[in-house]
Enzyme design. Structure first.
Site, PDB file in Angstrom:
ATOM      1  N   LYS A   9      87.681 -17.208 187.961  1.00 13.23           N
ATOM      2  CA  LYS A   9      88.378 -16.258 187.085  1.00 13.23           C
ATOM      3  C   LYS A   9      87.422 -15.598 186.078  1.00 13.23           C
ATOM      4  O   LYS A   9      86.287 -16.061 185.896  1.00 13.23           O
ATOM      5  CB  LYS A   9      89.521 -16.999 186.368  1.00 13.23           C
ATOM      6  CG  LYS A   9      90.630 -17.465 187.321  1.00 13.23           C
ATOM      7  CD  LYS A   9      91.793 -18.103 186.559  1.00 13.23           C
ATOM      8  CE  LYS A   9      92.922 -18.494 187.505  1.00 13.23           C
ATOM      9  NZ  LYS A   9      94.073 -19.082 186.757  1.00 13.23           N
ATOM     10  N   TYR A  48      99.904 -12.152 191.670  1.00 14.95           N
ATOM     11  CA  TYR A  48     100.691 -13.151 190.938  1.00 14.95           C
ATOM     12  C   TYR A  48     102.192 -12.836 190.947  1.00 14.95           C
ATOM     13  O   TYR A  48     102.920 -13.309 190.070  1.00 14.95           O
ATOM     14  CB  TYR A  48     100.186 -13.265 189.492  1.00 14.95           C
ATOM     15  CG  TYR A  48      98.966 -14.151 189.337  1.00 14.95           C
ATOM     16  CD1 TYR A  48      99.008 -15.498 189.706  1.00 14.95           C
ATOM     17  CD2 TYR A  48      97.778 -13.659 188.803  1.00 14.95           C
ATOM     18  CE1 TYR A  48      97.898 -16.323 189.551  1.00 14.95           C
ATOM     19  CE2 TYR A  48      96.659 -14.487 188.646  1.00 14.95           C
ATOM     20  CZ  TYR A  48      96.733 -15.822 189.015  1.00 14.95           C
ATOM     21  OH  TYR A  48      95.644 -16.636 188.863  1.00 14.95           O
ATOM     22  N   ASN A 111      91.610 -20.734 182.619  1.00 11.77           N
ATOM     23  CA  ASN A 111      91.306 -22.049 183.203  1.00 11.77           C
ATOM     24  C   ASN A 111      90.333 -21.991 184.391  1.00 11.77           C
ATOM     25  O   ASN A 111      90.372 -22.823 185.277  1.00 11.77           O
ATOM     26  CB  ASN A 111      92.598 -22.787 183.549  1.00 11.77           C
ATOM     27  CG  ASN A 111      93.455 -22.017 184.527  1.00 11.77           C
ATOM     28  OD1 ASN A 111      93.068 -20.960 185.004  1.00 11.77           O
ATOM     29  ND2 ASN A 111      94.617 -22.562 184.848  1.00 11.77           N
ATOM     30  N   HIS A 114      91.275 -20.338 190.311  1.00  5.91           N
ATOM     31  CA  HIS A 114      92.561 -20.334 191.009  1.00  5.91           C
ATOM     32  C   HIS A 114      92.395 -21.054 192.340  1.00  5.91           C
ATOM     33  O   HIS A 114      91.329 -20.972 192.964  1.00  5.91           O
ATOM     34  CB  HIS A 114      93.015 -18.891 191.289  1.00  5.91           C
ATOM     35  CG  HIS A 114      94.153 -18.825 192.277  1.00  5.91           C
ATOM     36  ND1 HIS A 114      95.467 -18.970 191.873  1.00  5.91           N
ATOM     37  CD2 HIS A 114      94.165 -18.710 193.634  1.00  5.91           C
ATOM     38  CE1 HIS A 114      96.239 -18.924 192.961  1.00  5.91           C
ATOM     39  NE2 HIS A 114      95.478 -18.766 194.033  1.00  5.91           N
ATOM     40  N   GLU A 125      97.688 -15.219 200.201  1.00  5.84           N
ATOM     41  CA  GLU A 125      96.593 -14.913 199.278  1.00  5.84           C
ATOM     42  C   GLU A 125      95.315 -14.506 200.023  1.00  5.84           C
ATOM     43  O   GLU A 125      94.603 -13.599 199.582  1.00  5.84           O
ATOM     44  CB  GLU A 125      96.332 -16.124 198.374  1.00  5.84           C
ATOM     45  CG  GLU A 125      97.498 -16.367 197.411  1.00  5.84           C
ATOM     46  CD  GLU A 125      97.359 -17.643 196.593  1.00  5.84           C
ATOM     47  OE1 GLU A 125      96.365 -18.387 196.780  1.00  5.84           O
ATOM     48  OE2 GLU A 125      98.239 -17.891 195.754  1.00  5.84           O
TER      49      GLU A 125
HETATM   50  P1  ADP Z   1      97.803 -23.187 189.008  1.00  8.87           P
HETATM   51  O1  ADP Z   1      96.751 -22.093 188.798  1.00  8.87           O
HETATM   52  O2  ADP Z   1      97.284 -24.543 188.581  1.00  8.87           O
HETATM   53  O3  ADP Z   1      98.364 -23.181 190.404  1.00  8.87           O
HETATM   54  P2  ADP Z   1     100.283 -21.905 188.139  1.00  8.87           P
HETATM   55  O4  ADP Z   1     100.390 -21.403 189.537  1.00  8.87           O
HETATM   56  O5  ADP Z   1     101.446 -22.637 187.577  1.00  8.87           O
HETATM   57  O6  ADP Z   1      98.996 -22.871 187.999  1.00  8.87           O
HETATM   58  O7  ADP Z   1      99.963 -20.715 187.157  1.00  8.87           O
HETATM   59  C1  ADP Z   1      99.110 -19.651 187.534  1.00  8.87           C
HETATM   60  C2  ADP Z   1      98.171 -19.343 186.389  1.00  8.87           C
HETATM   61  O8  ADP Z   1      98.937 -18.850 185.284  1.00  8.87           O
HETATM   62  C3  ADP Z   1      97.425 -20.557 185.807  1.00  8.87           C
HETATM   63  O9  ADP Z   1      96.272 -20.910 186.548  1.00  8.87           O
HETATM   64  C4  ADP Z   1      97.086 -20.058 184.420  1.00  8.87           C
HETATM   65  O10 ADP Z   1      95.990 -19.149 184.421  1.00  8.87           O
HETATM   66  C5  ADP Z   1      98.356 -19.289 184.057  1.00  8.87           C
HETATM   67  N1  ADP Z   1      99.346 -20.145 183.364  1.00  8.87           N
HETATM   68  C6  ADP Z   1     100.106 -21.128 183.908  1.00  8.87           C
HETATM   69  N2  ADP Z   1     100.916 -21.710 182.988  1.00  8.87           N
HETATM   70  C7  ADP Z   1     100.659 -21.054 181.830  1.00  8.87           C
HETATM   71  C8  ADP Z   1     101.166 -21.161 180.497  1.00  8.87           C
HETATM   72  N3  ADP Z   1     102.101 -22.060 180.179  1.00  8.87           N
HETATM   73  N4  ADP Z   1     100.663 -20.329 179.558  1.00  8.87           N
HETATM   74  C9  ADP Z   1      99.717 -19.414 179.863  1.00  8.87           C
HETATM   75  N5  ADP Z   1      99.208 -19.236 181.096  1.00  8.87           N
HETATM   76  C10 ADP Z   1      99.657 -20.051 182.070  1.00  8.87           C
HETATM   77 MG    MG Z   2      99.438 -21.689 191.370  1.00  7.07          MG
END
Ligand code: ADP
Ligand code: MG
Length: 139
Positions: A9, A48, A111, A114, A125
């Site tokens: 990212k 997304y 974070n 992805h 994807e």
């Molecule tokens: P992952 O990437 O671990 O699969 P998700 O699919 O739930 O997680 O969420 C997609 C992305 O959205 C996350 O990687 C993160 O960048 C963002 N995200 C998820 N939950 C939150 C939150 N509570 N607040 C802000 N950003 C979030």
């Molecule tokens: Mg996810």
């Protein structure tokens, strides 16, 4: 044999951590395609789309369009689950020691990486970013 989509990212690319993260991916799975892109709004929103009703959707799209990303397809036995484990929890505060997010993420949004979460999402994807001709199976 399974395939999964990885994105380094914008936070991790901007911090100069893309190379270190790619090295970790390479130690664990086989990269079969890779590109650097700076996503536009439409591209980020489409990627997304499953999260469009979530309160963080607009912020997430701002973040994902804030700079270039490195997108890869990884192949291997049980690749989806193995890469999820290597990434660590979405919230780096909960990520296990040694995971990519523990080492490189800033917070739950920024974070670092992805990873696809299931075979159906991986297929969507991968085809979102790569044509069949761009996938170089090494299996
Ligand atoms: P992952 O990437 O671990 O699969 P998700 O699919 O739930 O997680 O969420 C997609 C992305 O959205 C996350 O990687 C993160 O960048 C963002 N995200 C998820 N939950 C939150 C939150 N509570 N607040 C802000 N950003 C979030
Ligand atoms: Mg996810």
């Amino acid at each position: 044999m399974e395939r999964t989509l990885s994105i380094v990212k914008p936070d991790a690319v901007a911090a100069g951590n893309a190379g270190k993260i790619i090295a970790l991916l390479e130690e664990n799975l086989r990269p079969i395609a890779m590109k650097m892109m700076h996503l536009d709004r439409k591209q980020a929103e489409g990627f997304y789309a499953v999260h469009r009703e979530r309160p963080f959707f607009a912020d997430l799209c701002d973040f994902m369009t804030s700079g270039p990303v490195v997108i890869m397809v990884l192949e291997g036995e049980n690749a989806i689950a193995r890469y999820r484990e290597l990434m660590g929890a979405t919230n780096p505060a909960q990520a296990a020691e040694g995971t990519i997010r523990k080492q490189f993420a800033t917070n739950i949004e920024r974070n670092a990486v992805h990873g696809s979460d299931a075979p159906e999402t991986a297929a969507f994807e991968i085809s979102y970013f790569f044509s069949k001709l761009e996938l170089h199976s090494r299996g």
